[in-house]
Design an enzyme around this catalytic site. Structure first.
Site, mmCIF file in Angstrom:
data_model
loop_
_atom_site.group_PDB
_atom_site.id
_atom_site.type_symbol
_atom_site.label_atom_id
_atom_site.label_comp_id
_atom_site.label_asym_id
_atom_site.label_seq_id
_atom_site.Cartn_x
_atom_site.Cartn_y
_atom_site.Cartn_z
ATOM 1 N N LYS A 1 0.855 -1.200 0.000
ATOM 2 C CA LYS A 1 0.000 0.000 0.000
ATOM 3 C C LYS A 1 0.886 1.244 0.000
ATOM 4 C CE LYS A 1 -3.899 2.104 2.516
ATOM 5 N NZ LYS A 1 -4.770 2.045 3.697
ATOM 6 N N SER B 1 -9.864 2.274 2.550
ATOM 7 C CA SER B 1 -8.914 2.960 1.696
ATOM 8 C C SER B 1 -7.927 2.018 0.987
ATOM 9 C CB SER B 1 -8.115 3.981 2.509
ATOM 10 O OG SER B 1 -7.308 3.345 3.471
ATOM 11 N N SER C 1 -10.236 0.113 6.852
ATOM 12 C CA SER C 1 -9.596 0.139 5.533
ATOM 13 C C SER C 1 -8.930 -1.149 5.071
ATOM 14 C CB SER C 1 -8.562 1.252 5.481
ATOM 15 O OG SER C 1 -9.194 2.445 5.148
HETATM 16 N N1 GLN Z 1 -13.327 4.861 5.764
HETATM 17 C C1 GLN Z 1 -12.705 5.319 6.979
HETATM 18 C C2 GLN Z 1 -12.247 6.746 6.825
HETATM 19 O O1 GLN Z 1 -12.444 7.300 5.786
HETATM 20 C C3 GLN Z 1 -11.589 4.415 7.382
HETATM 21 C C4 GLN Z 1 -10.357 4.633 6.599
HETATM 22 C C5 GLN Z 1 -9.217 3.827 7.111
HETATM 23 O O2 GLN Z 1 -9.392 2.840 7.819
HETATM 24 N N2 GLN Z 1 -8.026 4.272 6.784
HETATM 25 O O3 GLN Z 1 -11.720 7.312 7.738
#
Ligand code: GLN
Length: 484
Positions: free
Chosen positions: A78, A155, A179
């Protein structure tokens, strides 16, 4: 040879050890698949030359008998992990051309275990989002898409798409509010967010430091166990890293789960819950029951406050963490007449709309006059959410819930600009786990009527990933999900 890309990490390791194929052959097979899969926009940087060099070295290790735990296994990383000498931008314009001088601890651990890096994977900008649509490099695409393009989740959407489409043997992800788990669920793969502190955060670009955790995204539960063992461990460079021994997670796979108490939180089953999701949830509970586990109803009374609490704490930490991107030290710089103009121009052009929204919300909830009303209040509720889990774990050993309230949606369908709350609702089953610092796994449970994967989540006690793996492995056997 093209079938090489279908092997799991554990199968590939067997083939490499017995010299059925070489690490170079395996890597080449994945590189070919990466080329064919470019339409998924999963990779934002491809490091194929370096990968082949690494694979060559791995073959030497096999010849010399000095092969390590992940020797010759091609992985995707990532883009939130700093990789020495390789562009790392967190998929943000503001980090344009940033090339770290150092390697994150987690990726260094993977390299020390002999793995091969194929490239950097697409993600929501600074890991803020649930669809990979906030990426500066355009969204990644869910390999389950048919006529319409679907999001892979986020994400870590690039990671999920790459694993799903066999463009790497496994990938790293990070999870601040879901995410790893939500994209795993959307793409029919497995992912675990370990206990906060299990993996070092050193060298991972910070989003919300009290919530961020790295974890593996894999083709199956065994691979998740193998990968996590290699990624985790105490790191003096991260003051929140836990000095607790990392068990051999693979050892528990296949162990009996008879007598295990599995909690079903009643607050997660609202009237509005998608019927297919609800029925798979019942089915999973039934499968556990047939193996002699005991299903118990539990209560997590503060569940309804989890999303608002998360969307105060995470932006508060963001506004502080992202203050460092000023146009001076890293990445993009857009000059102006005065020093102030340089900051303003760079941050105006460099950050995307969602990141700006969060910086503003964070700055607001931390400002004098609002700090007590929002930030301190949210911290208090966070404690209550954590206590809910502590009480629940007096009655059960694991908690079973769906990972996401729905399957993958179309790109552009839930626009952040029109109504961000719609997007935030993706995280309704996942954020509490981060607020409480607990480990949780998502694994595929089946396809819905649209032919799209759905995931189930297993939440464990802090530092008890072993019970999660044991039960997850059993469920995986019973579900027998056919990987794409
Ligand atoms: N969807 C969540 C956010 O936008 C979690 C994102 C994540 O876990 N990095 O904060």
């Amino acid at each position: 040879m093209t079938d090489l890309i279908k092997l799991t990490v554990s199968e590939a390791l067997k083939g490499l050890k017995s010299r059925q194929f070489s690490a170079v052959e395996l890597t080449k097979a994945y590189i070919k698949q990466m080329e064919e899969g470019r339409k998924y926009n999963a990779y934002v940087v491809e490091t194929t030359e370096q990968a082949l060099e690494q694979a060559k070295l791995s073959d030497e290790h096999y010849t010399n008998g000095t092969n390590r735990a992940l020797e010759g296994i091609p992985l995707g990383v990532k883009d939130l992990f700093c990789t020495k000498g390789i562009q790392t931008t967190a998929c943000s314009h503001i980090l344009d051309n940033f090339v770290p001088q150092y390697e994150s601890t987690v990726t260094q651990n993977l390299l020390n275990n002999g793995s091969v890096f194929l490239g950097k994977l697409n993600m929501d900008e600074f890991a803020m989002g649930s669809s990979t649509e906030t990426s500066y490099y355009k969204p990644a695409v869910n390999p389950y898409s048919k006529d319409k393009l679907l999001v892979p989740g986020g994400s870590s959407g690039g990671s999920a798409a790459a694993v799903c489409a066999n463009m790497c043997a496994a990938a790293t992800g990070t999870d601040t509010g879901g995410s790893i788990r939500q994209p795993a669920s959307f793409c029919g793969i497995t992912g675990i967010k370990p206990t906060y502190g299990r993996c070092s955060r050193w060298g991972i670009i910070a989003y919300a430091s009290s919530l961020d955790q790295a974890g593996p995204m894999t083709k199956d539960v065994r691979d998740a166990a193998i990968m996590l063992k290699c990624m985790a461990g105490y790191d003096p460079k991260d003051s929140t890293s836990a000095n607790i021994e990392v068990p051999d997670f693979e050892k528990v796979l296949g162990q009996d789960i008879k007598g295990l108490k599995i909690g079903i939180p009643k607050e997660y089953r609202s009237d509005g819950l998608n019927k297919e999701v609800a029925s798979y949830w019942d089915k999973a509970a039934e499968m556990f029951k047939l193996r002699g586990a005991e299903i118990v109803e539990i209560s997590l009374p503060h569940t309804k406050y989890a999303l608002p609490t998360y969307y105060i704490i995470a932006p508060a930490e963001t506004s502080s963490n992202l203050a460092r991107y000023d146009g001076i030290r890293y990445g993009l710089r857009i000059n102006g007449e005065k020093a102030d103009d340089l900051y303003i121009n760079t941050r105006t052009k460099g950050f995307g709309a969602e990141v700006k929204r969060r910086i503003m919300i964070g700055t607001y909830v931390l400002s004098a006059g609002y700090y007590d009303a929002y930030y301190i209040k949210a911290q208090k509720v966070r404690r209550l959410i954590k206590q809910d889990f502590e009480k629940a774990f007096e009655k059960c050993d694991l908690i079973l819930t769906p990972t996401s309230p729905f399957s993958a949606f179309e790109i552009g369908d839930k626009s952040m600009n029109e109504n961000p709350i719609n997007m935030y609702l993706n995280d309704v089953f996942t954020v509490s786990v981060n607020l409480a610092g607990l480990p949780a796994l998502s694994l595929p449970i089946g396809l819905d009527s649209k032919g799209l994967p759905l995931g189930m989540q297993l939440i464990g006690r802090a530092f008890d990933e072993e019970t999660i793996f044991k039960a997850g492995y059993a469920l995986e056997e019973d579900v027998a999900f056919k990987r794409k």
